[in-house]
Design a protein around this motif. Structure first.
Motif, PDB file in Angstrom:
ATOM      1  N   ALA A 223     105.807 -55.147 -95.185  1.00  0.00           N
ATOM      2  CA  ALA A 223     106.245 -54.085 -95.820  1.00  0.00           C
ATOM      3  C   ALA A 223     105.794 -53.708 -97.316  1.00  0.00           C
ATOM      4  O   ALA A 223     105.357 -52.771 -97.758  1.00  0.00           O
ATOM      5  N   ALA A 224     105.287 -54.941 -97.952  1.00  0.00           N
ATOM      6  CA  ALA A 224     104.741 -54.786 -99.539  1.00  0.00           C
ATOM      7  C   ALA A 224     103.343 -54.016 -99.037  1.00  0.00           C
ATOM      8  O   ALA A 224     102.624 -53.519 -99.991  1.00  0.00           O
ATOM      9  N   LEU A 225     102.503 -54.702 -98.047  1.00  0.00           N
ATOM     10  CA  LEU A 225     101.232 -54.174 -97.652  1.00  0.00           C
ATOM     11  C   LEU A 225     101.167 -52.981 -97.539  1.00  0.00           C
ATOM     12  O   LEU A 225     100.107 -52.214 -97.951  1.00  0.00           O
ATOM     13  N   ARG A 226     102.129 -52.196 -96.813  1.00  0.00           N
ATOM     14  CA  ARG A 226     102.263 -50.913 -96.437  1.00  0.00           C
ATOM     15  C   ARG A 226     102.223 -49.875 -97.703  1.00  0.00           C
ATOM     16  O   ARG A 226     101.769 -49.042 -97.895  1.00  0.00           O
ATOM     17  N   ALA A 227     103.433 -50.498 -98.520  1.00  0.00           N
ATOM     18  CA  ALA A 227     103.422 -49.492 -99.863  1.00  0.00           C
ATOM     19  C   ALA A 227     102.183 -49.666-100.632  1.00  0.00           C
ATOM     20  O   ALA A 227     101.745 -48.739-101.312  1.00  0.00           O
ATOM     21  N   GLN A 228     101.703 -50.881-100.924  1.00  0.00           N
ATOM     22  CA  GLN A 228     100.411 -50.917-101.734  1.00  0.00           C
ATOM     23  C   GLN A 228      99.136 -50.218-101.097  1.00  0.00           C
ATOM     24  O   GLN A 228      98.447 -49.600-101.788  1.00  0.00           O
ATOM     25  N   THR A 229      99.103 -50.204 -99.774  1.00  0.00           N
ATOM     26  CA  THR A 229      98.057 -49.388 -99.022  1.00  0.00           C
ATOM     27  C   THR A 229      98.396 -47.858 -99.218  1.00  0.00           C
ATOM     28  O   THR A 229      97.173 -47.345 -99.815  1.00  0.00           O
ATOM     29  N   GLU A 230      99.517 -47.374 -99.293  1.00  0.00           N
ATOM     30  CA  GLU A 230      99.740 -46.123 -99.451  1.00  0.00           C
ATOM     31  C   GLU A 230      99.309 -45.775-100.729  1.00  0.00           C
ATOM     32  O   GLU A 230      98.865 -44.592-101.007  1.00  0.00           O
ATOM     33  N   TRP A 231      99.873 -46.655-101.943  1.00  0.00           N
ATOM     34  CA  TRP A 231      99.405 -46.286-103.285  1.00  0.00           C
ATOM     35  C   TRP A 231      97.972 -46.446-103.470  1.00  0.00           C
ATOM     36  O   TRP A 231      97.323 -45.511-104.165  1.00  0.00           O
ATOM     37  N   LEU A 232      97.103 -47.337-102.927  1.00  0.00           N
ATOM     38  CA  LEU A 232      95.773 -47.202-102.986  1.00  0.00           C
ATOM     39  C   LEU A 232      95.241 -46.194-102.292  1.00  0.00           C
ATOM     40  O   LEU A 232      94.097 -45.542-102.810  1.00  0.00           O
ATOM     41  N   ASP A 233      95.533 -45.799-101.279  1.00  0.00           N
ATOM     42  CA  ASP A 233      94.965 -44.581-100.545  1.00  0.00           C
ATOM     43  C   ASP A 233      95.138 -43.009-101.253  1.00  0.00           C
ATOM     44  O   ASP A 233      94.541 -42.283-101.027  1.00  0.00           O
ATOM     45  N   SER A 234      96.054 -43.136-102.386  1.00  0.00           N
ATOM     46  CA  SER A 234      96.274 -42.108-102.951  1.00  0.00           C
ATOM     47  C   SER A 234      94.904 -41.900-104.160  1.00  0.00           C
ATOM     48  O   SER A 234      94.817 -40.673-104.823  1.00  0.00           O
TER      49      SER A 234
END
Length: 361
Positions: A223-234
């Motif tokens: 869950a933390a990785l998904r949120a971090q990946t989404e943030w970085l993908d921005s």
């Protein structure tokens, strides 16, 4: 969900849900469906807990620890206020002692003046002067009489002001005692809520087997990785290139030196920390005192755009500013997550960002 251990997990989640919503006025919820009575066949083999079940547990744990974090902030704020009020009461007590000594000295001086007048037959200095037959003595004494009258008026005025100051100090001290008592009650209430939320979370986790706890931890990481990946993908990291200030580097050095130390609510080190205890102590070590709680850090420190943040800045999380971490660069933070965890490095975007604040403007 079925019977056996899986059924127990469901019941535990439901009970913890009930504990949580009781604290939210106006929230309606349905009564949990009673678990089916175990049958002879159900005891043959336990029904495995699915990832869906564990995901429900994870979300419920997040909520419980979030609520405990909010209560911890309330506790810390009340504690901080109590310390300031206690210091103010001590200062007022010192003023009262000093004022009483001054009042006693002024009364002694006034008594001496009254005694001198008595020795002169009860006549004031002006009357003695008028009765004098010596013109030079009259002119010489006139100035002394005027000075004496002024001194007497000044003495009486100072007596009156000192008495008024003492009365005000007493009123202020009484008001501070009332505030201190109110904050004591606030601390007790917050402490009770913290313990209740953490106990409910621990009870929920205790229903899991070791293998299920490992799967739960993996779900938390995902869950933390998904949120971090989404943030970085921005693409946000491409815009963040600020360099730490001298104080910021000191704060980061302090915070990262605490890696591996346990979380403990209300703790400011040196052996254990809560989230804002870590950030406030890190900046204190850097020579820049900041508010104790994440909510006060959010309210009082200068807001910075996410793309302008630099190492040492604080990232405030959740809509209610209930968590805080320190940005250390490269899209990462160091923070004290929650009970049962240790100070660790995590993705800066792994939780919902409310704001970024900077202590050293």
């Amino acid at each position: 969900m079925g019977t056996g251990r899986r059924g127990l997990i469901t019941i535990a989640v439901t009970v913890v849900c009930a504990v949580t919503v009781l604290a939210a006025p106006g929230t309606a919820f349905a009564s949990p469906t009673p678990a089916p009575t175990p049958s002879a066949s159900s005891t043959a083999a336990p029904i495995p807990v699915t990832n869906k079940d564990l995901e429900a547990v994870r979300k419920k744990l997040d909520r419980l620890y979030h609520d405990a974090s909010v209560a911890t902030d309330a506790y810390n704020l009340a504690e901080d206020k109590s310390e300031r009020q206690s210091a103010e009461i001590v200062a007022l007590a010192q003023k009262i002692v000093k004022g009483k000594k001054k009042l006693a000295e002024l009364k002694k001086r006034a008594g001496s003046a009254a005694a001198a007048q008595y020795r002169n037959g009860g006549l004031p200095d002006g009357a003695h002067l008028v009765l004098s037959d010596d013109p030079e003595e009259f002119l010489d004494g006139a100035g002394r009489v005027i000075q004496g009258e002024r001194a007497t008026k000044g003495l009486l005025g100072e007596l009156n002001r000192t008495q008024q100051d003492l009365e005000q100090y007493a009123k202020d001290a009484s008001a501070q005692w009332e505030k201190l008592e109110a904050n004591r009650k606030d601390r007790a209430k917050a402490k009770k809520k913290i313990k209740k939320q953490i106990a409910a979370a621990e009870k929920l986790e205790s229903e899991l087997e070791a293998e299920e706890k490992e799967r739960l931890a993996e779900l938390e990481r995902q869950a933390a990785l998904r949120a971090q990946t989404e943030w970085l993908d921005s693409g946000i990291l491409d815009a963040i290139d600020g360099e730490a200030s001298a104080q910021g580097r000191k704060a980061v050095a302090y915070a990262t030196a605490q890696l591996g130390k346990p979380y403990e609510w209300g703790a400011e080190g040196p052996d254990t920390f809560d989230c804002s205890g870590l950030t406030s102590q890190a900046w204190a070590a850097a020579g820049q005192p900041i508010p104790r709680t994440s909510q006060e850090q959010w309210k009082q420190l200068k807001r910075i755009a996410v793309e302008d943040m630099r190492p040492g800045d604080l990232i405030i999380y959740n809509d209610d500013a209930s968590h805080v971490g320190m940005y250390v660069g490269d899209g990462a933070i160091v923070h004290a997550p929650r009970p049962g965890r240790t100070v660790t490095v995590a993705g800066a975007g792994s939780m919902p960002i409310l704001a970024v604040v900077r202590p050293d403007i």
